[in-house]
Each structure stands twice: as structure tokens, then as C-alpha cells.
Design a protein around this motif. Structure first.
Motif, PDB file in Angstrom:
ATOM      1  N   HIS A 250       0.820  -0.702  -0.192  1.00  0.00           N
ATOM      2  CA  HIS A 250      -0.283   0.002   0.462  1.00  0.00           C
ATOM      3  C   HIS A 250       1.272   1.028  -0.403  1.00  0.00           C
ATOM      4  CE1 HIS A 250      -3.094   2.915   1.216  1.00  0.00           C
ATOM      5  NE2 HIS A 250      -3.864   1.925   0.820  1.00  0.00           N
ATOM      6  N   PRO A 251       0.420   2.690  -0.657  1.00  0.00           N
ATOM      7  CA  PRO A 251       1.251   3.804  -0.513  1.00  0.00           C
ATOM      8  C   PRO A 251       1.669   4.088   0.552  1.00  0.00           C
ATOM      9  CG  PRO A 251      -0.285   3.461  -2.389  1.00  0.00           C
ATOM     10  CD  PRO A 251      -0.880   2.376  -1.643  1.00  0.00           C
ATOM     11  N   ALA A 252       0.695   3.837   1.795  1.00  0.00           N
ATOM     12  CA  ALA A 252       0.970   4.526   2.754  1.00  0.00           C
ATOM     13  C   ALA A 252       1.996   3.343   3.827  1.00  0.00           C
ATOM     14  CB  ALA A 252      -0.353   4.494   4.154  1.00  0.00           C
ATOM     15  N   TYR A 253       2.030   2.114   3.326  1.00  0.00           N
ATOM     16  CA  TYR A 253       3.390   1.595   3.788  1.00  0.00           C
ATOM     17  C   TYR A 253       4.361   2.177   3.364  1.00  0.00           C
ATOM     18  CZ  TYR A 253       6.502  -2.544   4.697  1.00  0.00           C
ATOM     19  OH  TYR A 253       7.276  -3.121   4.878  1.00  0.00           O
ATOM     20  N   LEU A 254       4.783   2.751   1.855  1.00  0.00           N
ATOM     21  CA  LEU A 254       5.573   3.285   1.176  1.00  0.00           C
ATOM     22  C   LEU A 254       5.909   4.588   2.011  1.00  0.00           C
ATOM     23  CD1 LEU A 254       5.230   2.645  -2.087  1.00  0.00           C
ATOM     24  CD2 LEU A 254       6.121   1.101  -0.814  1.00  0.00           C
ATOM     25  N   LEU A 255       5.360   5.127   2.604  1.00  0.00           N
ATOM     26  CA  LEU A 255       5.601   6.590   3.307  1.00  0.00           C
ATOM     27  C   LEU A 255       6.193   6.010   5.022  1.00  0.00           C
ATOM     28  CD1 LEU A 255       2.189   8.480   3.027  1.00  0.00           C
ATOM     29  CD2 LEU A 255       4.531   8.873   1.655  1.00  0.00           C
ATOM     30  N   ARG A 256       5.686   5.311   5.168  1.00  0.00           N
ATOM     31  CA  ARG A 256       6.614   4.709   6.950  1.00  0.00           C
ATOM     32  C   ARG A 256       7.244   4.016   6.816  1.00  0.00           C
ATOM     33  NH1 ARG A 256       1.119   2.248   7.183  1.00  0.00           N
ATOM     34  NH2 ARG A 256       2.160   0.311   7.247  1.00  0.00           N
ATOM     35  N   THR A 257       7.929   2.771   5.195  1.00  0.00           N
ATOM     36  CA  THR A 257       8.771   2.184   4.773  1.00  0.00           C
ATOM     37  C   THR A 257       9.603   2.304   3.327  1.00  0.00           C
ATOM     38  OG1 THR A 257       8.023   0.607   6.495  1.00  0.00           O
ATOM     39  CG2 THR A 257      10.224   0.444   4.485  1.00  0.00           C
ATOM     40  N   PRO A 258      10.252   3.454   3.310  1.00  0.00           N
ATOM     41  CA  PRO A 258      10.926   4.059   2.214  1.00  0.00           C
ATOM     42  C   PRO A 258      11.520   3.158   1.090  1.00  0.00           C
ATOM     43  CG  PRO A 258      10.733   5.383   3.802  1.00  0.00           C
ATOM     44  CD  PRO A 258      10.971   4.871   4.173  1.00  0.00           C
ATOM     45  N   SER A 259      12.366   2.248   1.989  1.00  0.00           N
ATOM     46  CA  SER A 259      13.647   0.929   0.945  1.00  0.00           C
ATOM     47  C   SER A 259      12.321  -0.197   0.528  1.00  0.00           C
ATOM     48  CB  SER A 259      14.141  -0.210   3.101  1.00  0.00           C
ATOM     49  OG  SER A 259      12.552  -0.543   3.326  1.00  0.00           O
ATOM     50  N   ALA A 260      11.489  -0.124   0.888  1.00  0.00           N
ATOM     51  CA  ALA A 260       9.972  -0.911   0.059  1.00  0.00           C
ATOM     52  C   ALA A 260       9.615  -0.152  -1.783  1.00  0.00           C
ATOM     53  CB  ALA A 260       8.747  -1.218   0.489  1.00  0.00           C
ATOM     54  N   LYS A 261      10.562   1.142  -1.457  1.00  0.00           N
ATOM     55  CA  LYS A 261       9.814   1.539  -2.649  1.00  0.00           C
ATOM     56  C   LYS A 261      10.519   0.862  -4.260  1.00  0.00           C
ATOM     57  CE  LYS A 261       9.418   6.018  -0.820  1.00  0.00           C
ATOM     58  NZ  LYS A 261       9.961   8.010  -0.142  1.00  0.00           N
ATOM     59  N   ARG A 262      11.601  -0.152  -3.570  1.00  0.00           N
ATOM     60  CA  ARG A 262      12.025  -0.485  -4.745  1.00  0.00           C
ATOM     61  C   ARG A 262      11.422  -1.250  -5.363  1.00  0.00           C
ATOM     62  NH1 ARG A 262      15.369  -0.384  -8.907  1.00  0.00           N
ATOM     63  NH2 ARG A 262      13.512  -0.589  -9.968  1.00  0.00           N
ATOM     64  N   MET A 263      10.591  -2.485  -4.414  1.00  0.00           N
ATOM     65  CA  MET A 263       9.874  -3.403  -4.690  1.00  0.00           C
ATOM     66  C   MET A 263       8.232  -3.310  -5.340  1.00  0.00           C
ATOM     67  SD  MET A 263      10.951  -5.795  -1.072  1.00  0.00           S
ATOM     68  CE  MET A 263       9.964  -4.504  -0.367  1.00  0.00           C
ATOM     69  N   VAL A 264       8.182  -2.279  -4.901  1.00  0.00           N
ATOM     70  CA  VAL A 264       7.200  -1.607  -5.471  1.00  0.00           C
ATOM     71  C   VAL A 264       7.116  -1.007  -6.935  1.00  0.00           C
ATOM     72  CG1 VAL A 264       4.884  -0.145  -5.431  1.00  0.00           C
ATOM     73  CG2 VAL A 264       6.148  -1.151  -3.467  1.00  0.00           C
ATOM     74  N   TRP A 265       7.875  -0.261  -7.307  1.00  0.00           N
ATOM     75  CA  TRP A 265       8.713  -0.057  -8.350  1.00  0.00           C
ATOM     76  C   TRP A 265       9.486  -1.563  -9.556  1.00  0.00           C
ATOM     77  CZ3 TRP A 265       6.629   3.380 -11.719  1.00  0.00           C
ATOM     78  CH2 TRP A 265       7.859   3.086 -13.575  1.00  0.00           C
ATOM     79  N   ASP A 266       9.426  -1.922  -8.637  1.00  0.00           N
ATOM     80  CA  ASP A 266       9.465  -3.121  -9.675  1.00  0.00           C
ATOM     81  C   ASP A 266       8.090  -4.454  -9.778  1.00  0.00           C
ATOM     82  OD1 ASP A 266      12.257  -3.432  -9.705  1.00  0.00           O
ATOM     83  OD2 ASP A 266      12.886  -4.717  -7.547  1.00  0.00           O
ATOM     84  N   ASP A 267       7.121  -4.331  -8.548  1.00  0.00           N
ATOM     85  CA  ASP A 267       6.054  -4.497  -9.683  1.00  0.00           C
ATOM     86  C   ASP A 267       5.595  -4.054 -10.336  1.00  0.00           C
ATOM     87  OD1 ASP A 267       6.346  -6.522  -6.969  1.00  0.00           O
ATOM     88  OD2 ASP A 267       5.301  -4.731  -5.380  1.00  0.00           O
ATOM     89  N   MET A 268       5.710  -2.821 -10.476  1.00  0.00           N
ATOM     90  CA  MET A 268       5.053  -1.806 -11.606  1.00  0.00           C
ATOM     91  C   MET A 268       5.218  -1.698 -12.555  1.00  0.00           C
ATOM     92  SD  MET A 268       2.501  -0.732  -9.626  1.00  0.00           S
ATOM     93  CE  MET A 268       2.606  -1.620  -8.790  1.00  0.00           C
ATOM     94  N   GLN A 269       6.722  -2.450 -12.912  1.00  0.00           N
ATOM     95  CA  GLN A 269       6.805  -3.053 -14.029  1.00  0.00           C
ATOM     96  C   GLN A 269       6.269  -4.161 -14.617  1.00  0.00           C
ATOM     97  OE1 GLN A 269      11.391  -2.163 -14.492  1.00  0.00           O
ATOM     98  NE2 GLN A 269      11.155  -1.557 -12.652  1.00  0.00           N
ATOM     99  N   GLN A 270       5.730  -5.469 -14.015  1.00  0.00           N
ATOM    100  CA  GLN A 270       5.526  -5.829 -14.055  1.00  0.00           C
ATOM    101  C   GLN A 270       4.100  -5.700 -14.767  1.00  0.00           C
ATOM    102  OE1 GLN A 270       6.055 -10.097 -12.637  1.00  0.00           O
ATOM    103  NE2 GLN A 270       7.312  -9.263 -10.668  1.00  0.00           N
ATOM    104  N   VAL A 271       3.535  -4.895 -14.400  1.00  0.00           N
ATOM    105  CA  VAL A 271       2.135  -4.821 -13.989  1.00  0.00           C
ATOM    106  C   VAL A 271       2.262  -4.154 -15.988  1.00  0.00           C
ATOM    107  CG1 VAL A 271      -0.087  -3.729 -13.594  1.00  0.00           C
ATOM    108  CG2 VAL A 271       1.251  -4.598 -11.664  1.00  0.00           C
TER     109      VAL A 271
END
Length: 279
Positions: A250-271
């Protein structure tokens, strides 16, 4: 699985849930894996898009680069697994209905006690012909006031992620599993989710997106009725309602945990690659 292995896995899954809810300042508890043996923990990066496993899940898809740089949006803000569908959309939406009619029904809904303290029903927003649909868990304070999903800080980050994908907010459709805000932003209960489920099913049936992205652990459990951790659900597509469905943080999780942004961007590339292939 031995009793001790089972216990370790249950403890690890619980700690991971605490991490996603912000109790830990990390994307996963230190040194804890959600799997037994040597499987990766939630903090491990997903398979590279060009890996052999990825090629086997996506036959005919060009492997592409190993990884593209994370867009500025992430830095500036603190072959799919397609088995049998677990639900059937047939009958969920009549051809006589449109989204406006379903929304009007939702605006007057009193099926659960969330109606007692809501300011506005938060139905959904975006294109009724969207190829991509994002589904979160439930409205928060800002959404309850405005009657629109994802308009707070997490929503602003989601908008920027969508733009980094080469799309606009009005090009996609955004909704939540629950249409009214739970008190104190708690997670919606199973009964509250069940009360709203027919609205969500009709939204999906009428829009019929080619790809759905579920945002966060609660959304995954609410929509797909799956108890696996988000770490296990990420990294591949699932078949929900006959639609390629991807699970990410969830984007709210990224606000709390910036280190997860890399993983989410990898996910969006798959999408994005899935949308390009299906298009």
C-alpha cells in the motif's frame, strides 16, 4: 512441516503483519523469514523480470532489462500464475446497470454499522473503461470527507506512481474493498467487507479491467480471501475473477518504509509489461 517449523512460520507471518502496519521500522522483522528453510523474507527483492522463472510464467514476453532505475517519484516522497478463478462474475452486474446506478445504490447503503458514522460513501473514481484497476482496503479520514478514494498523502503518492507508469489518474479506476471509513482508521471487519462485496464485484464486472492491482495485505485478504502473507503473494500474477491480479504494498506503507519503494517499482514494471502484452 514439523510443529516447530509451523510455529516459526506463524510467528514470522505475524511479525510481518506488524511490520506492514508500521510497528517495525523495517519492511520485515530483522532476521526473520516468512518461509521455512532458505526461502527469501519479505525484504528480499522479487525475481528479476528476465529470470528463467519469469520467462516460464510469461511465455513469449521479451525479458527486457534486469531493472530500471526507480523514478524520481519514489525518491521524492517519504507468465502469471493463472489457475482457475475462485469466483465467478457472471450475474454480478446486469447489462441494464451502469456504474452510476450502482454508486447511487451504494450511497444509500445501511447494510453494516459503518453507515452510522460515515461522512460520505467512497465508491470509486476513474475511467469506466479502464484497463488497470487499483483496489485498496477502506477509506481514511480525507477520503471520508471528500467521498473519493486515495486523496490523502498515500493517494498523492499513488497518483505519482500512476504518472510514473505513463498514465493519469483519470485513465485508471481506483476503489476500495470497503466503501465507508472504519472508526479510527482500523481495518474493516470481515462482516463489513462482506456487506460491501457485491458493490465491488459489480464494479469489476462493469469495468472489466485487464489488470487489477491490490494495494496492501488487508486488500489482498479482503478481495481474494487469501490468508498468505503479502510477501508470498507478490512477484507473480494471480487469477481473480478471471482477471490478472497483482498484489503489492500500500502507498501508506511506502511512506512509513521508504526501503520498500524499490520493490513496488519492480511490481509496477511487471504490471506495465502485462498491459503491453495483453494490449
Amino acid at each position: 512441516m514439523s510443529p516447530s517449523d509451523r510455529l516459526r512460520r506463524q510467528v514470522a507471518l505475524h511479525l510481518e503483519e506488524l511490520a506492514e502496519d508500521g510497528v517495525w521500522g523495517l519492511e520485515s522483522p530483522p532476521g526473520v523469514s516468512t518461509e521455512t528453510g532458505s526461502q527469501p523474507s519479505v525484504s528480499s527483492p522479487p525475481l528479476a523480470p528476465h529470470s528463467a522463472d519469469s520467462r516460464s510464467m510469461n511465455p513469449g514476453v521479451s525479458p527486457g532489462p534486469v531493472s530500471t532505475p526507480v523514478p524520481h517519484v519514489f525518491e521524492s516522497v517519504a507468465a502469471p500464475d493463472m489457475g482457475a478463478s475462485d469466483h465467478d462474475l457472471s450475474g454480478s452486474a446486469s447489462h441494464d446497470l451502469d456504474l452510476g446506478q450502482v454508486e447511487r445504490e451504494a450511497l444509500g447503503c445501511t447494510s453494516c454499522r459503518l453507515c452510522e458514522k460515515r461522512t460520505k460513501v467512497v465508491f470509486g473514481v476513474g475511467s469506466p473503461n479502464a484497463d488497470l484497476m487499483f483496489i485498496g482496503e477502506a477509506p481514511g479520514h480525507d477520503e471520508d470527507l471528500q467521498g473519493e478514494p486515495f486523496v490523502g498523502r498515500a493517494g498523492q503518492l499513488l497518483n505519482r506512481i500512476i504518472e510514473a507508469m505513463g498514465l493519469r489518474r483519470e485513465d485508471v479506476y481506483i476503489a476500495n474493498a470497503a466503501k465507508c471509513r472504519p472508526p479510527n482508521n482500523r481495518n474493516p471487519s470481515a462482516e463489513e467487507i462482506a456487506s460491501c462485496r457485491h458493490f465491488l464485484l459489480r464494479q469489476v464486472a462493469l469495468i472489466r479491467p485487464r489488470v487489477i492491482v491490490l494495494l496492501g495485505r488487508v486488500a489482498v485478504r479482503s478481495v481474494m480471501d487469501r490468508e498468505e502473507s503479502l510477501a508470498r503473494m507478490r512477484g507473480r500474477f494471480h487469477n481473480w475473477q478471471g482477471i490478472a491480479t497483482y498484489c503489492t504494498y500500500h502507498p501508506a506503507y511506502l511512506l512509513r518504509t521508504p526501503s520498500a519503494k524499490r520493490m513496488v517499482w519492480d511490481d509496477m514494471q511487471q504490471v506495465m509489461r502485462r498491459l503491453e502484452v495483453d494490449g
